[in-house]
Write an enzyme that holds these catalytic residues in place. Structure first.
Site, PDB file in Angstrom:
ATOM      1  N   SER A  66       0.599  -0.898  -0.313  1.00 11.74           N
ATOM      2  CA  SER A  66       0.098   0.181  -0.053  1.00 11.74           C
ATOM      3  C   SER A  66       0.649   1.498   0.359  1.00 11.74           C
ATOM      4  O   SER A  66       0.694   2.087  -0.867  1.00 11.74           O
ATOM      5  CB  SER A  66      -1.088   0.405   1.231  1.00 11.74           C
ATOM      6  OG  SER A  66      -0.653   0.118   2.418  1.00 11.74           O
ATOM      7  N   HIS A  93       5.717 -13.052   7.391  1.00 13.08           N
ATOM      8  CA  HIS A  93       6.055 -11.551   7.061  1.00 13.08           C
ATOM      9  C   HIS A  93       6.978 -11.412   6.186  1.00 13.08           C
ATOM     10  O   HIS A  93       7.720 -12.269   6.485  1.00 13.08           O
ATOM     11  CB  HIS A  93       6.106 -10.562   8.498  1.00 13.08           C
ATOM     12  CG  HIS A  93       6.102  -9.171   8.039  1.00 13.08           C
ATOM     13  ND1 HIS A  93       6.913  -8.670   7.024  1.00 13.08           N
ATOM     14  CD2 HIS A  93       4.807  -8.109   7.527  1.00 13.08           C
ATOM     15  CE1 HIS A  93       6.239  -7.168   6.733  1.00 13.08           C
ATOM     16  NE2 HIS A  93       5.153  -7.183   8.103  1.00 13.08           N
ATOM     17  N   ARG A 142       3.042  -4.385  16.333  1.00 10.03           N
ATOM     18  CA  ARG A 142       1.801  -4.497  16.032  1.00 10.03           C
ATOM     19  C   ARG A 142       0.805  -5.138  16.805  1.00 10.03           C
ATOM     20  O   ARG A 142      -0.583  -4.444  17.574  1.00 10.03           O
ATOM     21  CB  ARG A 142       1.441  -3.649  14.632  1.00 10.03           C
ATOM     22  CG  ARG A 142       2.068  -2.841  14.445  1.00 10.03           C
ATOM     23  CD  ARG A 142       1.873  -2.539  13.474  1.00 10.03           C
ATOM     24  NE  ARG A 142       2.549  -3.994  12.466  1.00 10.03           N
ATOM     25  CZ  ARG A 142       2.177  -4.097  11.315  1.00 10.03           C
ATOM     26  NH1 ARG A 142       2.296  -2.752  10.004  1.00 10.03           N
ATOM     27  NH2 ARG A 142       2.908  -5.628  10.255  1.00 10.03           N
ATOM     28  N   ASP A 200      -2.538  -8.378  11.807  1.00  7.81           N
ATOM     29  CA  ASP A 200      -3.771  -9.040  11.035  1.00  7.81           C
ATOM     30  C   ASP A 200      -3.989 -10.258  12.109  1.00  7.81           C
ATOM     31  O   ASP A 200      -5.315 -10.740  11.656  1.00  7.81           O
ATOM     32  CB  ASP A 200      -3.605  -9.130  10.208  1.00  7.81           C
ATOM     33  CG  ASP A 200      -3.522  -8.060   8.724  1.00  7.81           C
ATOM     34  OD1 ASP A 200      -3.791  -7.194   9.130  1.00  7.81           O
ATOM     35  OD2 ASP A 200      -2.666  -8.323   7.532  1.00  7.81           O
TER      36      ASP A 200
HETATM   37  N1  NMX Z   1       0.501 -19.735   5.952  1.00 15.82           N
HETATM   38  C1  NMX Z   1       0.807 -20.943   4.969  1.00 15.82           C
HETATM   39  N2  NMX Z   1       2.344 -21.263   4.202  1.00 15.82           N
HETATM   40  C2  NMX Z   1       3.217 -19.526   4.292  1.00 15.82           C
HETATM   41  C3  NMX Z   1       2.548 -18.010   5.383  1.00 15.82           C
HETATM   42  C4  NMX Z   1       1.556 -18.857   6.698  1.00 15.82           C
HETATM   43  N3  NMX Z   1       0.717 -17.655   6.841  1.00 15.82           N
HETATM   44  N4  NMX Z   1       3.799 -16.957   5.041  1.00 15.82           N
HETATM   45  C5  NMX Z   1       4.234 -17.587   4.444  1.00 15.82           C
HETATM   46  N5  NMX Z   1       3.739 -19.313   3.972  1.00 15.82           N
HETATM   47  C6  NMX Z   1       4.367 -19.666   2.438  1.00 15.82           C
HETATM   48  C7  NMX Z   1       4.892 -18.530   1.360  1.00 15.82           C
HETATM   49  O1  NMX Z   1       2.915 -18.812   0.381  1.00 15.82           O
HETATM   50  C8  NMX Z   1       6.056 -18.892   0.818  1.00 15.82           C
HETATM   51  O2  NMX Z   1       5.410 -20.550  -0.132  1.00 15.82           O
HETATM   52  P1  NMX Z   1       5.329 -20.905  -1.754  1.00 15.82           P
HETATM   53  O3  NMX Z   1       7.320 -21.492  -1.558  1.00 15.82           O
HETATM   54  O4  NMX Z   1       4.302 -22.373  -1.641  1.00 15.82           O
HETATM   55  O5  NMX Z   1       4.675 -19.882  -2.538  1.00 15.82           O
HETATM   56  C9  NMX Z   1       6.471 -19.931   1.406  1.00 15.82           C
HETATM   57  O6  NMX Z   1       6.017 -20.122   3.608  1.00 15.82           O
HETATM   58  C10 NMX Z   1       7.416 -17.916   1.527  1.00 15.82           C
HETATM   59  O7  NMX Z   1       7.560 -17.196   1.905  1.00 15.82           O
HETATM   60  P2  NMX Z   1       7.638 -15.779   2.464  1.00 15.82           P
HETATM   61  O8  NMX Z   1       9.192 -15.789   2.863  1.00 15.82           O
HETATM   62  O9  NMX Z   1       7.958 -16.465   4.007  1.00 15.82           O
HETATM   63  O10 NMX Z   1       6.436 -15.126   3.073  1.00 15.82           O
HETATM   64  P3  NMX Z   1       6.793 -13.861   1.842  1.00 15.82           P
HETATM   65  O11 NMX Z   1       7.636 -13.118   2.238  1.00 15.82           O
HETATM   66  O12 NMX Z   1       6.778 -14.195  -0.185  1.00 15.82           O
HETATM   67  O13 NMX Z   1       5.510 -13.679   2.021  1.00 15.82           O
HETATM   68  C11 NMX Z   1       3.459 -12.865   3.269  1.00 15.82           C
HETATM   69  C12 NMX Z   1       5.018 -13.386   2.830  1.00 15.82           C
HETATM   70  C13 NMX Z   1       2.810 -12.092   4.762  1.00 15.82           C
HETATM   71  C14 NMX Z   1       2.257 -13.092   2.806  1.00 15.82           C
HETATM   72  C15 NMX Z   1       2.957 -14.324   3.804  1.00 15.82           C
HETATM   73  O14 NMX Z   1       3.991 -14.492   5.003  1.00 15.82           O
HETATM   74  C16 NMX Z   1       1.751 -14.605   3.925  1.00 15.82           C
HETATM   75  O15 NMX Z   1       1.139 -14.703   2.611  1.00 15.82           O
HETATM   76  N6  NMX Z   1       1.150 -14.565   5.026  1.00 15.82           N
HETATM   77  C17 NMX Z   1       0.088 -14.810   5.587  1.00 15.82           C
HETATM   78  C18 NMX Z   1      -1.317 -13.311   4.815  1.00 15.82           C
HETATM   79  C19 NMX Z   1      -0.827 -12.679   5.924  1.00 15.82           C
HETATM   80  O16 NMX Z   1      -1.336 -12.527   7.048  1.00 15.82           O
HETATM   81  N7  NMX Z   1      -0.453 -11.267   5.723  1.00 15.82           N
HETATM   82  C20 NMX Z   1      -0.469 -10.677   6.341  1.00 15.82           C
HETATM   83  C21 NMX Z   1       0.692  -9.555   6.315  1.00 15.82           C
HETATM   84  C22 NMX Z   1       0.742  -8.516   7.113  1.00 15.82           C
HETATM   85  N8  NMX Z   1      -0.041  -6.762   5.952  1.00 15.82           N
HETATM   86  O17 NMX Z   1      -1.210  -6.292   7.051  1.00 15.82           O
HETATM   87  O18 NMX Z   1       0.401  -6.848   4.982  1.00 15.82           O
HETATM   88  C1  MLT Z   2       2.214  -3.303   6.185  1.00 15.95           C
HETATM   89  O1  MLT Z   2       1.952  -3.049   8.311  1.00 15.95           O
HETATM   90  O2  MLT Z   2       1.689  -2.864   5.380  1.00 15.95           O
HETATM   91  C2  MLT Z   2       2.363  -5.162   6.479  1.00 15.95           C
HETATM   92  O3  MLT Z   2       3.119  -5.711   7.302  1.00 15.95           O
HETATM   93  C3  MLT Z   2       2.777  -5.350   5.082  1.00 15.95           C
HETATM   94  C4  MLT Z   2       4.758  -5.099   4.870  1.00 15.95           C
HETATM   95  O4  MLT Z   2       5.366  -4.649   5.945  1.00 15.95           O
HETATM   96  O5  MLT Z   2       5.167  -5.752   4.560  1.00 15.95           O
END
Ligand code: NMX
Ligand code: MLT
Length: 433
Positions: free
Chosen positions: A241, A317, A326, A372
């Site tokens: 964002s 994350h 947070r 979240d």
């Molecule tokens: N549940 C299951 N799998 C996960 C999760 C999770 N909570 N977090 C990471 N992974 C997986 C991810 O999908 C990836 O799988 P693949 O190799 O099959 O694509 C692998 O672990 C490696 O990912 P990371 O490098 O640890 O995470 P990345 O930096 O790519 O993504 C998020 C970060 C936040 C997108 C990821 O942790 C996620 O999808 N979390 C759940 C959704 C979430 O809570 N998002 C909110 C983040 C905060 N916000 O408000 O923005």
């Molecule tokens: C945010 O507050 O924007 C989330 O934690 C996602 C991020 O920092 O990548």
């Protein structure tokens, strides 16, 4: 205006500092980029600058150098409240100074004066089909304000580049003033009687939001609103964002175009929509087990989610490698006020069980909770139970961080953002060397 005066006092030194840094050290290498990063969402590439906030992977967010406990302790608070004025946080993010109570109140008073939402915005929102997602409505409402952009007018009137930031600051104040009103209207339109909310100049930003939403415990929810907006304001510049807002703003698009783009990114399930997804997940656990399950049952449920090819929302994350502070701030807020709440106890059990499950799966680089994982639990307790509204709340908060970033990007004359792309064949050639 206090923010204008402070920024204009600070600006000459900042311009000099940045000019000298680039002139004398412009060719210093700060990072290297590998093929994995180019294909991997540019993760960890150090290529942006923001002085508004910084996320340390090991300790989490610092707003203008202050941790969350420090911000909550140092910022001035409304009479009888434990959580500070949102206006104080905005002052801190814009100027880097911890405001006095009078300075924080000055922002609050200014917001109240700017809070009237033009009639065409309400009329436009009313034409949308009932099933429209609240994030679509919020993004549309922000865009609909664009015709009132003071920056766009100043630009077309030929204002000099050095002064772009002044009208951008005006837009930032106008937009942040109207956002809670538009959000409350979207809530009423989707789930209530559709009446237009009225901002009460006697109340602060958080208390106004509680009042306009029409929750039962206005005092309690005002505290939560202030906490929620403060915590969600900024998370350095690279998140979707903030980055989208910055990118669009770098084309000299005004604050409304830029923030609408930011909201569209926030609406994704891997970003802000995770708060809605997370509460949905918690409720499905509660409903399946008729309350808080045993550790064993929760362990199995979490594995079923992963085996179903889904992520566990609220966990993991891109930058953080520890529990998000947070998350901790919200957990402490809730434990102090409603420790026996079923969903809170469930969220605590999830915090106990899910990191171990994710570690066992071995994919997520950070198995700990993010912001979240618990925010919806707090909203639910105070009676805001429409999950698809939760990202709108995140959006109102996020504006408080991305607007100072936009104002300072204009003030320091940051250029249009335009990284370079390569083809896969080119990368294959590089790989051979
Ligand atoms: N549940 C299951 N799998 C996960 C999760 C999770 N909570 N977090 C990471 N992974 C997986 C991810 O999908 C990836 O799988 P693949 O190799 O099959 O694509 C692998 O672990 C490696 O990912 P990371 O490098 O640890 O995470 P990345 O930096 O790519 O993504 C998020 C970060 C936040 C997108 C990821 O942790 C996620 O999808 N979390 C759940 C959704 C979430 O809570 N998002 C909110 C983040 C905060 N916000 O408000 O923005
Ligand atoms: C945010 O507050 O924007 C989330 O934690 C996602 C991020 O920092 O990548």
């Amino acid at each position: 205006m206090i923010l204008h005066d402070k920024i204009s006092t600070q600006l000459p030194a900042w311009r000099e500092r940045v000019k000298n840094l680039v002139k004398e050290n412009g060719d210093k290498v700060i990072d290297q980029v590998n093929i994995g990063q180019v294909y991997g969402g540019m993760r960890d590439i150090k290529s942006m600058v923001s002085d508004i906030s910084y996320v340390d992977p090991g300790t989490g967010i610092k707003f203008r150098g202050f941790s969350i406990p420090e911000v909550l302790e140092k910022l001035p608070k409304p009479e009888g409240a434990e959580i500070p004025y949102v206006g104080g946080l905005f002052h801190l993010l814009m100027t880097g100074d911890v405001p006095t109570k009078a300075e924080a109140q000055e922002i609050e008073v200014d917001w109240a004066k700017r809070s009237t939402v033009p009639g065409h915005v309400y009329a436009m929102l009313r034409t949308m089909p009932k099933e429209t997602h609240p994030m679509v409505l919020l993004s549309q409402a922000v865009l609909a304000l664009e015709s009132g952009s003071k920056y766009a007018k100043a630009y077309h009137d030929g204002v000099k580049k050095d002064f772009y930031w002044e009208s951008t600051l005006e837009d930032a104040m106008d937009l942040t003033a109207k956002l809670p009103v538009m959000a409350a209207f979207i809530y009423r339109l989707k789930y209530g009687d559709g009446t237009e909310p009225k901002y009460n100049p006697q109340l602060d930003y958080g208390a106004n939001f509680a009042h306009m939403l029409g929750v039962k415990d206005e005092k309690g929810y005002a505290e939560l609103s202030r906490l929620y907006f403060i915590l969600h304001s900024d998370h350095e510049s690279g998140n979707v964002s903030a980055h989208a807002t910055h990118l669009v703003g770098s084309a000299l698009s005004d604050a409304y175009y830029a923030f609408s783009a930011g909201l569209n990114g926030l609406a994704g399930p891997l970003h802000g929509l995770a708060n809605q997804e997370c509460l949905g997940w918690l409720i499905s656990v509660r409903d399946q087990f008729g309350g808080v399950p045993s550790r064993e049952d929760l362990y199995k449920f979490a594995w079923d989610t992963l085996n179903g090819g889904k992520v566990i929302p609220g966990y993991g994350h891109a930058v953080l490698r520890v529990t998000d502070p947070r998350f901790t701030a919200q957990l402490e807020f809730a434990k102090k006020r409603f420790p026996d709440d079923t969903l809170l106890r469930l969220a605590e059990l999830v915090y106990d069980v899910v990191p171990a499950v994710l570690k066992e799966q071995g994919k997520a680089k950070n198995p700990a909770p993010n912001v979240d994982a618990i925010s919806g639990t707090l909203q639910y307790y105070y009676g805001v139970r429409e999950f698809d509204f939760y990202t709108v709340l995140f959006g109102v908060g996020r504006a408080l961080g991305v607007m100072p970033n936009l104002v300072w990007a204009r003030a320091l004359g940051q250029p249009i953002e335009r990284p370079k792309s390569l083809t896969t064949s080119m990368l294959e050639e590089i790989a051979k060397k």
